[in-house]
Design a protein around this motif. Sequence first.
Motif, short mmCIF file in Angstrom:
data_model
loop_
_atom_site.label_atom_id
_atom_site.label_comp_id
_atom_site.label_asym_id
_atom_site.label_seq_id
_atom_site.Cartn_x
_atom_site.Cartn_y
_atom_site.Cartn_z
N PRO A 33 24.29 11.47 -21.71
CA PRO A 33 25.19 12.63 -21.70
C PRO A 33 24.54 13.96 -21.34
N GLU A 34 23.32 14.17 -21.77
CA GLU A 34 22.66 15.45 -21.47
C GLU A 34 22.02 15.48 -20.09
N GLY A 35 22.02 14.35 -19.39
CA GLY A 35 21.36 14.23 -18.10
C GLY A 35 20.02 13.55 -18.22
N VAL A 36 19.56 12.95 -17.15
CA VAL A 36 18.29 12.22 -17.19
C VAL A 36 17.11 13.19 -17.27
N ASP A 37 16.00 12.67 -17.78
CA ASP A 37 14.78 13.47 -17.85
C ASP A 37 14.17 13.69 -16.47
N ALA A 38 14.31 12.69 -15.60
CA ALA A 38 13.67 12.74 -14.29
C ALA A 38 14.53 12.00 -13.28
N ALA A 39 14.46 12.44 -12.03
CA ALA A 39 15.21 11.78 -10.96
C ALA A 39 14.38 11.77 -9.69
N LEU A 40 14.41 10.64 -9.00
CA LEU A 40 13.70 10.49 -7.73
C LEU A 40 14.72 10.42 -6.62
N GLU A 41 14.71 11.41 -5.73
CA GLU A 41 15.64 11.47 -4.61
C GLU A 41 15.03 10.78 -3.40
N LEU A 42 15.61 9.64 -3.01
CA LEU A 42 15.12 8.88 -1.87
C LEU A 42 16.12 8.85 -0.72
N VAL A 43 17.34 9.33 -0.94
CA VAL A 43 18.35 9.30 0.12
C VAL A 43 18.19 10.49 1.05
N GLY A 44 17.97 11.67 0.47
CA GLY A 44 17.79 12.86 1.29
C GLY A 44 18.64 14.01 0.82
N THR A 45 18.73 15.04 1.64
CA THR A 45 19.43 16.26 1.23
C THR A 45 20.94 16.09 1.05
N PRO A 46 21.62 15.12 1.70
CA PRO A 46 23.05 14.99 1.45
C PRO A 46 23.40 14.69 -0.01
N THR A 47 22.55 13.95 -0.70
CA THR A 47 22.84 13.59 -2.10
C THR A 47 22.04 14.42 -3.10
N LEU A 48 21.15 15.25 -2.64
CA LEU A 48 20.28 16.01 -3.54
C LEU A 48 21.06 16.88 -4.53
N PRO A 49 22.10 17.63 -4.13
CA PRO A 49 22.82 18.44 -5.12
C PRO A 49 23.39 17.59 -6.27
N ASP A 50 23.92 16.42 -5.95
CA ASP A 50 24.48 15.54 -6.98
C ASP A 50 23.38 14.98 -7.88
N THR A 51 22.22 14.70 -7.30
CA THR A 51 21.08 14.24 -8.10
C THR A 51 20.62 15.33 -9.04
N PRO B 16 0.77 -1.26 0.00
CA PRO B 16 0.00 0.00 0.00
C PRO B 16 0.80 1.29 0.00
N GLU B 17 1.56 1.56 1.05
CA GLU B 17 2.24 2.85 1.14
C GLU B 17 3.36 2.97 0.12
N THR B 18 4.07 1.86 -0.13
CA THR B 18 5.13 1.88 -1.13
C THR B 18 4.57 2.18 -2.51
N LEU B 19 3.49 1.50 -2.88
CA LEU B 19 2.86 1.73 -4.18
C LEU B 19 2.30 3.14 -4.28
N GLN B 20 1.66 3.61 -3.21
CA GLN B 20 1.09 4.96 -3.22
C GLN B 20 2.18 6.00 -3.49
N THR B 21 3.31 5.87 -2.82
CA THR B 21 4.38 6.84 -3.00
C THR B 21 5.03 6.72 -4.36
N ALA B 22 5.29 5.49 -4.81
CA ALA B 22 5.90 5.30 -6.12
C ALA B 22 5.01 5.83 -7.23
N TYR B 23 3.73 5.48 -7.17
CA TYR B 23 2.78 5.94 -8.20
C TYR B 23 2.65 7.45 -8.18
N GLY B 24 2.51 8.04 -7.00
CA GLY B 24 2.35 9.47 -6.89
C GLY B 24 3.59 10.23 -7.30
N ALA B 25 4.77 9.72 -6.93
CA ALA B 25 6.01 10.39 -7.30
C ALA B 25 6.21 10.40 -8.81
N LEU B 26 5.89 9.28 -9.46
CA LEU B 26 6.07 9.20 -10.91
C LEU B 26 5.05 10.05 -11.67
#
Length: 323
Positions: A208-226, A125-135
């Motif tokens: 090479p041009e970068g991805v169209d979309a990115a989902l950040e699940l780690v948090g703010t430490p990795t967000l700038p690199d994402t 339930p919660e995993t699917l809700q978040t995955a579906y909503g995020a996408l």
Amino acid sequence: MRGVVLTGPGPVENLELRDLPIPEARPGWVRIAVRAFGLNRSDLHLRLGFAEGDVPYPIVPGIEAVGVVDAAPDSDLEVGQQVAAMMGGMGRAFDGGYAEYTLVPRAQVVPFRSELPWAVLGAVPETLQTAYGALTTGLDLRKGQTLLIRGGTSALGYATAALARDLGATVLATTRQRDRLSTLAEHGVDHPILDDGTVAGRVREVVPEGVDAALELVGTPTLPDTLASTRVQGTVCFAGMLSNTWTVPDFYPIGYIPTGVRLTAYSGDAADLPAPVLQRYLDDLSTGTLTLGPTHTYPLSKIQEAHQAMENNTTPGKLVILP
């Protein structure tokens, strides 16, 4: 009934298995005989004392559960009907799903029909809700686009990869452990990437041009690199905090967000997982056309052990408790 009570913020020993009264049914609420519930990162944040707002300790945690309707006064639901419940104050404002019975508002209950084992249903339930909503809401991902998932071996990472592949996207996903790269590939990730803290260079070797979309699940430490991994006019959605860090000190948007990259966030509720959507994905799971990643089950008596595994990030995929 048996239930788990969190006496207050602290170590796993603060999760106590107790004999509790079965909650009394009342109009507008649904009493569910819980057959399974998944552990979520927000449950860990509650135990560690990171939850926002005033939590009425002691409390039965748990932001989700699956089971059958045990009582539903003045409701459209029938006793014995299979349901999922999530969010809406569960395990925060009132007792949640870490018990043999839970009482939740009707608005937080999503009915379904499935012959899948409860151990499988409990991971959904919660995993699917978040995955579906995020996408959909967070990223508006389209067929043929590229998606980077930062934190790919989490339950949400596996689920998002599966849904993105079902949509027709090309998926890149990261893990910090080399031995999990093959697991990502086995679960449909097109380009597993070893995360040593900086992945933008390796992402751009693939796209090479970068991805169209990115989902950040780690948090703010990795967000700038994402953000640096994403193309101009691409979108990054912040939806997870595996690092337990979610704030950016001294945030200066122009210096922080690359020019032209869009930054969004997603946090949903039961209403964001309509019953037809839940049913469709459960049907796909039952036919084997979709998999949401590995699942590990524990009895209710092992709740402390399961929480410790979640805190230490030692087990990939979803942890499910079977009361």
